[in-house]
Design a protein around this motif. Structure first.
Motif, short mmCIF file in Angstrom:
data_model
loop_
_atom_site.label_atom_id
_atom_site.label_comp_id
_atom_site.label_asym_id
_atom_site.label_seq_id
_atom_site.Cartn_x
_atom_site.Cartn_y
_atom_site.Cartn_z
N ARG A 198 -0.33 -3.93 4.61
CA ARG A 198 0.02 -3.09 3.47
C ARG A 198 -1.24 -2.46 2.89
O ARG A 198 -1.25 -1.28 2.54
N ALA A 199 -2.30 -3.27 2.80
CA ALA A 199 -3.56 -2.75 2.26
C ALA A 199 -4.06 -1.60 3.13
O ALA A 199 -4.47 -0.55 2.62
N LEU B 131 0.25 -8.69 4.26
CA LEU B 131 -0.39 -8.13 3.07
C LEU B 131 -1.53 -7.21 3.47
O LEU B 131 -1.73 -6.13 2.90
N ARG B 132 -2.28 -7.62 4.50
CA ARG B 132 -3.40 -6.80 4.96
C ARG B 132 -2.90 -5.48 5.54
O ARG B 132 -3.49 -4.43 5.31
N ALA C 27 -13.05 -4.07 1.84
CA ALA C 27 -12.69 -5.46 1.57
C ALA C 27 -12.76 -6.31 2.83
O ALA C 27 -12.34 -7.46 2.82
N GLY C 28 -13.28 -5.75 3.91
CA GLY C 28 -13.50 -6.55 5.10
C GLY C 28 -12.30 -6.68 6.02
O GLY C 28 -12.27 -7.54 6.88
N THR D 59 3.12 -13.31 4.82
CA THR D 59 1.86 -13.74 5.42
C THR D 59 0.70 -12.87 4.96
O THR D 59 0.89 -11.76 4.48
N VAL D 60 -0.50 -13.42 5.12
CA VAL D 60 -1.71 -12.69 4.79
C VAL D 60 -1.80 -11.44 5.67
O VAL D 60 -2.19 -10.37 5.22
N LEU E 237 -1.92 1.44 2.46
CA LEU E 237 -2.03 2.09 1.15
C LEU E 237 -3.40 2.74 0.95
O LEU E 237 -3.50 3.80 0.34
N ASN E 238 -4.45 2.08 1.40
CA ASN E 238 -5.79 2.63 1.18
C ASN E 238 -6.76 2.09 2.21
O ASN E 238 -7.41 1.07 2.00
N ASP F 84 6.36 -9.94 4.78
CA ASP F 84 6.43 -10.23 3.35
C ASP F 84 5.75 -11.52 2.93
O ASP F 84 5.44 -11.71 1.77
N ALA G 291 -9.47 -0.98 2.07
CA ALA G 291 -9.20 -2.12 2.95
C ALA G 291 -10.43 -2.42 3.80
O ALA G 291 -10.80 -3.58 3.98
N ARG G 292 -11.08 -1.36 4.30
CA ARG G 292 -12.27 -1.55 5.13
C ARG G 292 -13.38 -2.19 4.31
O ARG G 292 -14.05 -3.12 4.74
#
Lengths: 533, 360
Positions: free
Chosen positions: B235-236, B232-233, B247-248, B228-229, B239-240, B226, B244-245
């Motif tokens: 989760r990205a 979050l990644r 976005a690097g 940390t980066v 979800l998609n 919840d 995500a790819r």
């Protein structure tokens, strides 16, 4: 036309002599803190084509979904065919004689047209032959060319939409609702769709058409209702002659004040003024992108992109024209690092970026606005702030943790700079209107560190006048500070007014190069269709 | 202002979720009691037996909590992987591998000759690594060939379960020396130094060091997910993955890492069961903890505190159920029925809340 001070008065004044087919009075709908519709009253007569006009987020789709029973209204009364109408859901709406074509199709790709049509209706034994016959009859009556036994997978977007329309017409509706049906279509397909609408209306069916393309309204609308911020702001019984007023009502600005290219796209005459600006503006000679013989073959060995060679200079906008499916998607995917090329190379600012990962491509200074926003550009389940910095979240690392406060503040700054309108940075990205989503994506990509090249594929698809203008403005601004822009679009008018020069793609190959000028329109059109002069 | 309103809304939803969960548990228990009554067993007998087994004595409480530990670790691993939209159903196999590794390390790996607390720490680490590798294999399959991780982790569980059988059947592996015809197919008991030390030192309350370790891990995972980066990644990616790819975000390492970690938590659960409770590897070593842990993870709906709550619930249910069978003659399968009803009720409630949220 009248501008409505009070929505109810507007509704009352618009009453026509025969009782309306559908009448909506004081409709209201709220989603969380957003009042999507507020006291909207509209009347639709049999045989009428009624256009709903409005910017993204104005409440058009919500209104349609209320009529089709997808949502239940919070306030207001609906009457259909003189009786109170309160659909419990889409199935109920269909039984009562209202059919709707959604923006997103609900077809099973692996089944045939007939099987898809039978899916929702059949009980017991499938009567494919009978159904096919009905499809043929409908096709003839309404000019909807369709092969009943074709697989959906093999159909173009336009053909799939025809299947959806046939699906509706088979229910013999008294009212047909089409939610932004032309957003996904090619110019020639739009023409066909508008004719279908006219024929359907001529049979006595009411047609509600959601759109924000003024040219379409001019062509077929009998009446227009303009929504803004969930309210009716204007109605017109003679839309063809009141386009200017309608636009003003829609965006509260004059058409003359609009970006010339934005108005060109929406059917108003463009002036030649920006052409001259362009001559002076850029030309900082330096290569942003060099593409050398790029080739992409699909699994069957067919060349989707064939020996593509192009140079984009810094401060230059190069447009890629072509009917969709002629290699544009492959080109964009390869340049974004999402798809490996079969052959050829490309360089960004002199650096070979062939076969590099999306991450490396971004690091080299390439901003990408992908064609399919929802699939590639954003994560709708995450917040606006998270999406705005999706590719550089590391910036907000503090002692190993995510600094949400800093993220939020940076997001606010970016929202301001790129005019992303949302209640706050923590809002779910999916709840933003399409225009604001696109502005957010553009904002993120244009602020890529060391931006050299912007790759924008269909950046204005489905956007309204205001958003289109904003997108063009931002692209031009980037161009002025020396960024090279590769603009892929199927809207020829958009390319002519925005780009410096245009390259035409046909079946994966370059058909020719042109300067972006209205006088080249015919030539480009011919090349898009595969004719070489 | 809006943010505040949003937070309030979320808190309200959180509270509703908790109430719904409690109601579901209560409903399931009532159904369970009705079933007991229909079998002709006096309700009071069954309830007394259940309470005795679940929390009737310090020993019972400790046993329940130790059960919850294994379930909770597997559940946390599930939640972790699930954040990246990966469904790790291989807890059973990861526990088994952890058990094998911990036994091997304790008996023959030389762990018992190490100084300080290392004798019991080293087998724990070995177990976590073994479980992690088992989960990581599923990650490699997923990343390289696209094998669905539900299928690969499940099938790898069966391989692992039979590996345990093989280990305890073969003297070359972990079976104790066959001195006479009565030697059971199981390993020797592990040396005392490799057992997890008790927190109280009182064998009547066998709570061991696994409890604080598991709690610390739970807190770490909750923070990673919840705050940390990296979380979050994940989760990205969940979800998609395409976006995500673009976005690097490196998808393959994320998948590998997260399945490795989920497996490691499963392996650790195995080590706790072996070094904290059973002390020797038997053929039916894991006996369903991996699958129950998966259910614990599912029930938690992505939240680590939720895992802790449901792990405790299931731990106490299991202990109570076992005693109910022993003392009152009610089949402990009734506990399974109660578990099933809880899951169904909660799934139904979740579905209903989603529907309400989407405004239909």
């Amino acid at each position: 036309m009248q501008l409505a001070e009070h929505p109810l008065e507007a509704g009352a004044a618009a009453v026509m002599e025969p009782p309306p087919l559908l009448s909506l009075r004081g409709m209201g709908k709220r989603f969380g803190s957003l009042q999507a519709l507020d006291g909207v009253s509209v009347e639709i007569a049999s045989g009428e084509i009624h256009c709903l006009l409005g910017e993204n987020g104005a409440g058009k789709s919500t209104l349609c979904n209320l009529v089709f029973g997808v949502y239940q209204p919070d306030a207001g009364v609906m009457q259909f065919g003189g009786r109170e109408y309160r659909p419990s859901g889409p199935a109920d709406a269909l039984t009562q004689g209202i059919a709707m074509v959604h923006q997103h199709f609900s077809l099973v790709p692996d089944l045939s047209v007939v099987d898809n049509l039978l899916l929702g209706q059949a009980r017991g034994i499938l009567k494919r032959g009978e159904c096919a016959q009905r499809v043929r009859t409908l096709s003839e009556n309404y000019g909807l060319a369709l092969d009943p036994f074709a697989r959906i997978r093999d159909l173009s977007v336009g053909e799939r939409q025809r299947v959806e329309i046939v699906k509706c017409l088979m229910r013999e509706p008294r009212l047909l609702v089409l939610d932004e049906p032309t957003a996904v279509l090619l110019p020639i397909e739009i023409e066909g769709l508008l004719q279908v609408c006219q024929r359907v209306a001529a049979q006595g069916c009411g047609v509600v058409l959601v759109t924000h393309k003024l040219a379409e309204i001019k062509k077929i609308a009998h009446r227009v209702t303009v929504l803004r911020g969930g309210r009716v702001v204007a109605t017109s019984n003679d839309p063809a002659n009141e386009i200017d007023l309608l636009v003003r009502a829609m965006i509260q600005r004059d058409l003359e004040g609009l970006d010339a290219s934005a108005s060109a796209m929406f059917g108003a005459p463009a002036t030649d003024a920006p052409e001259q600006d362009r001559e002076i503006g850029h030309r900082i000679e330096d290569e942003a992108l060099q593409v050398n013989g790029l080739t992409v073959r699909d699994a069957e060995g067919v060349a989707r992109l064939d020996n593509f060679t192009l140079i984009v200079n810094r401060g230059e906008i190069v447009g890629i024209a072509g009917v969709e499916g002629n290699g544009q998607s492959e080109l964009a995917a390869v340049l974004a690092g999402m798809l490996p090329a079969t052959d050829g190379r490309f360089f960004v600012a002199g650096k070979n970026m062939t076969g590099k990962s999306p991450q490396e491509v971004t690091a080299a200074g390439v901003g990408v606005v992908p064609e399919d926003r929802h699939a590639v550009a954003c994560i709708t389940g995450m917040s606006l702030a998270e999406n705005l910095f999706l590719n550089r979240l590391d910036r907000f690392k503090r002692w190993g943790l995510l600094d949400r406060k800093a993220l939020r503040e940076s997001a606010r700054a970016l929202m301001q700079e790129f005019d992303v309108r949302a209640a706050g940075p923590d809002l779910s990205f999916g709840s933003l209107s399409g225009g604001n989503q696109q502005k957010a994506v553009l904002g993120r990509e244009l602020t890529t560190e060391g931006l050299v090249l912007l790759l924008a594929a269909q950046p204005t698809r489905g956007l309204d006048v205001g958003a289109v203008e904003a997108v063009y403005g931002q692209i031009r601004k980037a161009c002025e500070r020396g960024v090279g822009v590769l603009l892929i679009s199927s809207e020829l008018d958009e390319l002519i007014s925005v780009a410096d020069r245009i390259v035409v793609l046909y079946r994966g190959r370059i058909m020719g190069h042109c300067v972006a000028h209205a006088s080249e329109r015919e030539r480009i059109g011919a090349m898009m269709a595969g004719h070489v002069e | 202002m809006t943010t505040m309103a949003l937070n309030l809304w979320q808190q309200m939803r959180m509270q509703t979720a908790i109430w719904i969960s409690l109601a579901a548990v209560l409903f399931a228990v009532l159904v369970g009691l009705a079933l007991v009554a229909s079998m002709g067993v006096p309700l009071s007998d069954a309830i007394v037996a259940f309470a005795d087994g679940a929390w009737g004595s310090p020993y019972a409480i400790a046993a329940s909590i130790n059960r919850a530990l294994a379930l909770g670790l597997v559940g946390i691993g599930f939640v972790l992987a699930n954040r990246a939209n990966l469904t790790n159903v291989g807890g059973e196999g990861q526990i088994a591998l952890g058990g094998i590794a911990a036994t091997a390390m304790s008996l023959y790996g030389g762990a018992s000759h190490l100084p300080g607390p290392l004798p019991f720490i080293v087998p724990m680490i070995a177990a976590a690594l073994a479980g992690g590798v088992w989960g990581g294999i599923a990650g490699v399959l997923k990343a390289k060939v696209g094998t669905n991780e539900v299928i690969s982790t499940l099938l790898m569980s069966f391989i692992a379960i039979w590996l345990v059988y093989w280990c305890v059947q073969s003297e070359v592996l972990l079976r104790q020396p066959m001195n006479n015809t009565a030697t059971l197919p199981e390993s020797l008991e592990i040396p005392d130094v490799t057992k997890l030390p008790l927190l109280t030192g009182d064998p009547g309350m066998p709570l061991h060091w696994g409890l604080p370790i598991a709690l610390v891990l739970a807190v770490i995972v909750a923070i990673v997910l919840d705050k940390t980066v990296f979380g979050l990644r994940l989760r990205a990616v969940g979800l998609n993955p395409t976006a995500a790819r673009r976005a690097g975000i490196a998808i393959v390492p994320s998948i590998l890492l997260v399945l490795f970690l989920a497996g490691a938590l499963g392996g650790l659960a195995g080590s706790f069961m072996l070094q904290g409770e059973q002390y020797s590897l038997k053929a039916r070593f894991s006996s369903g903890y991996g699958f129950d842990g998966l259910v614990v993870g599912l029930l938690a709906r992505g939240s680590v505190p939720g895992v802790i709550a449901s792990a405790l619930l299931f731990g106490f249910l299991r202990s109570g159920g076992i005693n109910m069978e022993l003392a009152a003659g009610v089949p402990s399968a009734i506990v399974m029925v109660i578990q099933g009803i809880i899951i169904l009720t909660l799934a139904g409630a979740a579905f209903w809340m989603e529907r309400k949220k989407s405004g239909k």
